[in-house]
Motif scaffolding. Structure first.
Motif, PDB file in Angstrom:
ATOM      1  N   GLN A   1       0.763  -1.454  -0.342  1.00 11.48           N
ATOM      2  CA  GLN A   1      -0.139   0.036  -0.149  1.00 11.48           C
ATOM      3  C   GLN A   1       0.831   1.335  -0.016  1.00 11.48           C
ATOM      4  O   GLN A   1       0.651   1.793  -0.553  1.00 11.48           O
ATOM      5  N   ALA A   2       1.477   0.941   0.909  1.00 12.97           N
ATOM      6  CA  ALA A   2       2.656   2.044   0.725  1.00 12.97           C
ATOM      7  C   ALA A   2       3.074   2.568  -0.866  1.00 12.97           C
ATOM      8  O   ALA A   2       3.495   3.732  -1.016  1.00 12.97           O
ATOM      9  N   ALA A   3       3.899   1.671  -1.003  1.00 14.00           N
ATOM     10  CA  ALA A   3       4.506   1.583  -2.503  1.00 14.00           C
ATOM     11  C   ALA A   3       3.848   2.230  -3.299  1.00 14.00           C
ATOM     12  O   ALA A   3       3.682   3.140  -3.953  1.00 14.00           O
ATOM     13  N   ASP A   4       2.461   1.841  -3.731  1.00 16.05           N
ATOM     14  CA  ASP A   4       1.002   2.120  -4.315  1.00 16.05           C
ATOM     15  C   ASP A   4       1.148   4.243  -4.125  1.00 16.05           C
ATOM     16  O   ASP A   4       0.533   5.002  -5.102  1.00 16.05           O
ATOM     17  N   GLU A   5       1.337   4.379  -3.019  1.00 14.29           N
ATOM     18  CA  GLU A   5       0.596   5.629  -2.405  1.00 14.29           C
ATOM     19  C   GLU A   5       2.293   6.644  -1.998  1.00 14.29           C
ATOM     20  O   GLU A   5       2.544   7.149  -1.740  1.00 14.29           O
ATOM     21  N   ASN A   6       3.273   5.809  -3.191  1.00  9.86           N
ATOM     22  CA  ASN A   6       4.564   7.323  -3.411  1.00  9.86           C
ATOM     23  C   ASN A   6       5.236   7.266  -1.622  1.00  9.86           C
ATOM     24  O   ASN A   6       5.808   8.791  -0.975  1.00  9.86           O
ATOM     25  N   SER A   7       4.879   6.192  -1.295  1.00 12.12           N
ATOM     26  CA  SER A   7       5.589   6.764   0.105  1.00 12.12           C
ATOM     27  C   SER A   7       6.741   6.140   0.533  1.00 12.12           C
ATOM     28  O   SER A   7       7.866   5.031  -0.314  1.00 12.12           O
ATOM     29  N   ASP A   8       7.395   7.704   1.387  1.00 11.59           N
ATOM     30  CA  ASP A   8       9.039   6.469   1.843  1.00 11.59           C
ATOM     31  C   ASP A   8       9.191   6.044   3.050  1.00 11.59           C
ATOM     32  O   ASP A   8      10.244   5.147   2.742  1.00 11.59           O
ATOM     33  N   ILE A   9       8.594   5.727   3.708  1.00 10.31           N
ATOM     34  CA  ILE A   9       8.823   4.990   5.006  1.00 10.31           C
ATOM     35  C   ILE A   9       7.004   4.306   5.146  1.00 10.31           C
ATOM     36  O   ILE A   9       6.770   5.182   5.352  1.00 10.31           O
ATOM     37  N   VAL A  10       7.742   3.241   5.904  1.00 14.81           N
ATOM     38  CA  VAL A  10       6.616   2.300   6.304  1.00 14.81           C
ATOM     39  C   VAL A  10       7.523   2.153   8.342  1.00 14.81           C
ATOM     40  O   VAL A  10       7.925   2.109   8.807  1.00 14.81           O
ATOM     41  N   LEU A  11       6.365   2.539   9.250  1.00 13.76           N
ATOM     42  CA  LEU A  11       6.529   2.202  10.113  1.00 13.76           C
ATOM     43  C   LEU A  11       5.402   1.498  11.303  1.00 13.76           C
ATOM     44  O   LEU A  11       4.466   1.702  10.727  1.00 13.76           O
ATOM     45  N   THR A  12       5.848   0.375  11.357  1.00 16.39           N
ATOM     46  CA  THR A  12       5.053  -0.693  12.048  1.00 16.39           C
ATOM     47  C   THR A  12       5.372  -0.671  13.489  1.00 16.39           C
ATOM     48  O   THR A  12       5.842  -0.308  13.991  1.00 16.39           O
ATOM     49  N   PRO A  13       4.768  -1.192  14.159  1.00 21.65           N
ATOM     50  CA  PRO A  13       4.527  -0.921  15.948  1.00 21.65           C
ATOM     51  C   PRO A  13       5.474  -2.088  16.464  1.00 21.65           C
ATOM     52  O   PRO A  13       6.440  -2.687  15.549  1.00 21.65           O
ATOM     53  N   GLU A  14       5.440  -1.794  17.573  1.00 21.57           N
ATOM     54  CA  GLU A  14       6.811  -2.767  18.396  1.00 21.57           C
ATOM     55  C   GLU A  14       6.541  -4.126  18.528  1.00 21.57           C
ATOM     56  O   GLU A  14       5.097  -4.365  18.145  1.00 21.57           O
ATOM     57  N   GLY A  15       7.992  -5.416  18.155  1.00 24.65           N
ATOM     58  CA  GLY A  15       7.718  -7.018  18.275  1.00 24.65           C
ATOM     59  C   GLY A  15       6.920  -6.730  16.846  1.00 24.65           C
ATOM     60  O   GLY A  15       6.163  -7.812  16.892  1.00 24.65           O
ATOM     61  N   SER A  16       6.428  -6.200  15.857  1.00 19.60           N
ATOM     62  CA  SER A  16       5.301  -6.109  15.009  1.00 19.60           C
ATOM     63  C   SER A  16       5.519  -7.493  13.797  1.00 19.60           C
ATOM     64  O   SER A  16       5.240  -8.290  13.118  1.00 19.60           O
ATOM     65  N   LEU A  17       7.036  -8.344  13.416  1.00 19.79           N
ATOM     66  CA  LEU A  17       7.298  -9.374  12.722  1.00 19.79           C
ATOM     67  C   LEU A  17       7.329 -10.033  13.409  1.00 19.79           C
ATOM     68  O   LEU A  17       7.147 -11.120  13.317  1.00 19.79           O
ATOM     69  N   SER A  18       7.928 -10.152  15.207  1.00 19.35           N
ATOM     70  CA  SER A  18       8.444 -11.110  15.664  1.00 19.35           C
ATOM     71  C   SER A  18       7.699 -11.973  16.447  1.00 19.35           C
ATOM     72  O   SER A  18       7.236 -12.467  17.096  1.00 19.35           O
ATOM     73  N   GLY A  19       6.285 -10.740  17.239  1.00 18.78           N
ATOM     74  CA  GLY A  19       5.943 -10.350  18.388  1.00 18.78           C
ATOM     75  C   GLY A  19       6.274 -10.665  19.375  1.00 18.78           C
ATOM     76  O   GLY A  19       7.174  -9.992  19.203  1.00 18.78           O
ATOM     77  N   TYR A  20       5.660  -9.262  20.401  1.00 18.00           N
ATOM     78  CA  TYR A  20       6.207  -9.168  21.600  1.00 18.00           C
ATOM     79  C   TYR A  20       6.122  -9.624  22.256  1.00 18.00           C
ATOM     80  O   TYR A  20       5.828 -10.067  23.744  1.00 18.00           O
TER      81      TYR A  20
END
Length: 254
Positions: free
Chosen positions: A28-47
């Motif tokens: 979605q960010a790429a489609d909207e020409n965004s420079d950077i995406v911020l994700t939550p704490e532990g968003s990939l690994s789990g917290y």
């Protein structure tokens, strides 16, 4: 700079589901020409610190390659084990071409009780630093690093926003995974405490603060309002405060 805030449902024990959610946010960010995406704490690994290290490394390599292919930078929340054998709660920064810029490690680690127990028993901390993202000096903070909640830590508030500002940062990316429930305390007092601290820190230290929380469970309002806070103590924009939300905002030339 165009910034995408990804308020995602973080699954503590499903790295595969987290990877899918992050990739969708990057698309979605790429489609909207965004420079950077911020994700939550532990968003990939789990917290948590009990992640499957091999699976996590494979997922990290996949999202790194995917974001680079789509030419979108990352401020990626992930708990990791580094080459020194220690585990860290990280906010990892990548340029739009996929260059790893380094990471902020959560400094104001949570713990309660006497003696306090919690994540402060499981994670190490690296020195505070800032990063050059597309010519703009930025910093990262993770959840309690910003608001030093008295219910979450016995550590003194090191005023990390002020430290980062003095290091030259113009923007702070703040990844959140706040504990919450449906009680009046959680939905009233704690949310107000979080929101007021974001606005006051932005004003006091002359910073733009981009912040995004974990959305799981999706039927409960998030612990901290997502959005872009300005140095005049106002919100440039905010996210809906419940469920998965991904939105891109133009914060102008810095």
């Amino acid at each position: 700079m165009r910034v995408t805030l990804a308020q995602l449902p973080v699954q503590d024990w499903d790295i595969g589901a987290n990877l899918i959610n992050i990739k969708e946010a990057v698309m979605q960010a790429a489609d909207e020409n965004s420079d950077i995406v911020l994700t939550p704490e532990g968003s990939l690994s789990g917290y948590h610190h009990l992640f499957d290290f091999t699976q996590l490394r494979e997922a990290l390599a996949e999202i790194e390659a995917f974001a680079a292919f789509r030419r979108v930078g990352l401020a990626l929340g992930a708990c990791m084990e580094e080459a020194d054998g220690l585990r860290y709660n990280e906010l990892r920064f990548y340029s739009p071409c996929g260059e790893y810029l380094g990471c902020h490690t959560k400094a104001l680690l949570c713990g309660s009780g006497e003696p306090p127990e919690g994540e402060l028993n499981h994670y190490a901390v690296k020195p505070l630093r800032v990063f050059d993202f597309m010519g703009v000096t930025v910093g990262g903070l993770i959840c309690n690093d910003l608001w030093a909640s008295p219910g979450c830590t016995s550590m003194p508030d090191p005023h990390l926003t002020k430290q980062i500002s003095r290091m030259g940062a113009k923007i702070i990316f703040h990844a959140v995974n706040g504990g919450r429930d449906e009680s009046e305390l959680s939905q009233g007092l704690v949310r107000k405490f979080h929101e007021v601290h974001v606005l006051m820190k932005a004003q006091a230290d002359g910073l733009i603060i981009c912040t995004a929380d974990n959305a799981w469970p999706e039927h409960i309002v998030v612990s901290s309002l997502g959005g872009v806070a300005l140095p005049n103590a106002s919100w440039l924009c905010t996210l809906p405060d419940q469920g998965r939300q991904v939105a891109t905002f133009d914060i102008g030339k810095l």
